[in-house]
Design an enzyme around this catalytic site. Structure first.
Site, PDB file in Angstrom:
ATOM      1  N   ARG A 134       0.847  -1.182   0.000  1.00 31.70           N
ATOM      2  CA  ARG A 134       0.000   0.000   0.000  1.00 31.70           C
ATOM      3  C   ARG A 134       0.885   1.235   0.000  1.00 31.70           C
ATOM      4  O   ARG A 134       1.292   1.718   1.052  1.00 31.70           O
ATOM      5  CB  ARG A 134      -0.882  -0.020   1.254  1.00 31.70           C
ATOM      6  CG  ARG A 134      -1.899   1.092   1.342  1.00 31.70           C
ATOM      7  CD  ARG A 134      -2.815   0.826   2.528  1.00 31.70           C
ATOM      8  NE  ARG A 134      -3.810   1.860   2.689  1.00 31.70           N
ATOM      9  CZ  ARG A 134      -3.607   3.007   3.338  1.00 31.70           C
ATOM     10  NH1 ARG A 134      -2.434   3.271   3.853  1.00 31.70           N
ATOM     11  NH2 ARG A 134      -4.587   3.886   3.424  1.00 31.70           N
ATOM     12  N   SER A 172     -13.215  -1.850   0.615  1.00 29.81           N
ATOM     13  CA  SER A 172     -13.356  -1.216   1.931  1.00 29.81           C
ATOM     14  C   SER A 172     -14.806  -0.828   2.180  1.00 29.81           C
ATOM     15  O   SER A 172     -15.478  -0.294   1.292  1.00 29.81           O
ATOM     16  CB  SER A 172     -12.497   0.052   2.018  1.00 29.81           C
ATOM     17  OG  SER A 172     -11.138  -0.256   1.859  1.00 29.81           O
ATOM     18  N   LYS A 216      -4.470   5.729   8.523  1.00 23.35           N
ATOM     19  CA  LYS A 216      -5.254   5.745   7.274  1.00 23.35           C
ATOM     20  C   LYS A 216      -5.826   7.145   7.078  1.00 23.35           C
ATOM     21  O   LYS A 216      -6.934   7.448   7.518  1.00 23.35           O
ATOM     22  CB  LYS A 216      -6.385   4.714   7.331  1.00 23.35           C
ATOM     23  CG  LYS A 216      -5.950   3.316   6.892  1.00 23.35           C
ATOM     24  CD  LYS A 216      -7.127   2.506   6.342  1.00 23.35           C
ATOM     25  CE  LYS A 216      -7.338   2.734   4.854  1.00 23.35           C
ATOM     26  NZ  LYS A 216      -8.523   2.058   4.314  1.00 23.35           N
TER      27      LYS A 216
END
Ligand code: NI
Lengths: 206, 206
Positions: B38, B106, B135
């Protein structure tokens, strides 16, 4: 044969989604030949929505449609091509993923030209010719002399599209240096009349 | 059948390229089942280099390898899957581009669960369960009660992997709420002994 004369780079943040049609008509009427979607701060969903809108609008107007950086977006919206920088997905990987896409590669130095010589892109985006605030990841300006020298060598490899700070009043020496095309952001997207802005850039070719 | 028990999300900025092999061995030894690359602030070239390294290392260790957001990178390095957020490339577009990839989506609210019901991802990343600084694009924390409610409904659709601020000392109620797995960043990547950190998270399952 693709016409590289005038690329306009467009950030999704600069135009509403329902303004893409009108924008592409103005670009076409002004003589632009390539629209490049370049959303450095856009998520994939936004890029897909804009990519689909640009694909429709450019197909209608005959403008070539290129996506910056994101090969997945280019493939998903059936763009004509993808433009990658030297830090993006390598040209040979793009070829493997999407053999039918036109691939452009940025070149801003002799070292980067050597990368291009091995990578064999379909066109080269060369710059920045002039200092510019809009390409945050760009290197130092080549200036006209540096551009001319690098362009002369690069042209043996692929068509060269000059980028970086090009405006109607400084474009003439870029054309005279051998550029096959020019690419602009603010010179068109920052102008109230985008058709006229394209026209002025092309008129500078003399 | 994929094992969703413990996902570790890794940013290329957190590990040197030549440390990927050792990292994956530590994750495997600790019981991690999925590694997700990521790199929100990585260029495509860096993602390709790390993706290739993770592909090699995870194949050797039997860990599932998933790429966040970038379908092109996932395809190019032959990852097992891709994880997309609600603002990323839509699941149905991912399926069209890469039918063989596992697709995670998500979900952080009832509205987003409805999107998932139409999109039919292979697993759901649900959170943030707890408040978290890592995040930056995440919504408000669901907290354990909110997570339990949403998880209960989502589990009928796909396996649910909880994410957001999960640490060994707060993971137990997440497992008890029905999570099929948990996903962490700092709980593992911020720990000096990554194997032990994975182990502690799994021990919390009781
Ligand atoms: Ni950013």
């Amino acid at each position: 044969m693709a016409d590289w004369t005038l690329h306009v780079l467009i950030d999704p943040k600069q135009v509403p989604l329902d303004g893409v049609d009108n924008l592409c008509r103005a670009l076409r009427d002004g003589g632009a030949t390539v629209a490049q979607l370049r959303g450095k701060h856009s998520d994939g969903g936004e890029l897909i929505r804009y990519g689909e809108a640009f694909r429709r609008a450019t197909r209608d107007t005959g403008i070539l449609f290129i996506v910056n950086d994101r090969v997945d977006i280019a493939m998903a919206v059936q763009a004509d091509g993808v433009h990658v920088g030297q830090d993006d997905i390598p040209v040979e990987v793009v070829r493997r993923l999407a053999p039918n896409l036109i691939v452009g590669l940025s070149v801003g130095s002799e070292a980067e030209l050597r990368v291009a010589e091995r990578a064999r892109p379909d066109y080269i985006g060369m710059g920045p010719v002039y200092p510019t605030p809009s390409k945050d990841d760009a290197g130092e300006a080549l200036n006209v002399d540096g551009f001319r020298r690098l362009c002369l060598r690069a042209k043996r490899l692929a068509p060269v599209v000059a980028i970086g700070g090009i405006q109607p009043d400084n474009a003439k020496p870029v054309w005279e240096s051998g550029a096959d095309g020019i690419a602009v952001i603010s010179a068109v997207m920052g102008a109230p009349d985008k058709r006229a802005a394209c026209f002025a850039l092309l008129a500078s070719r003399g």
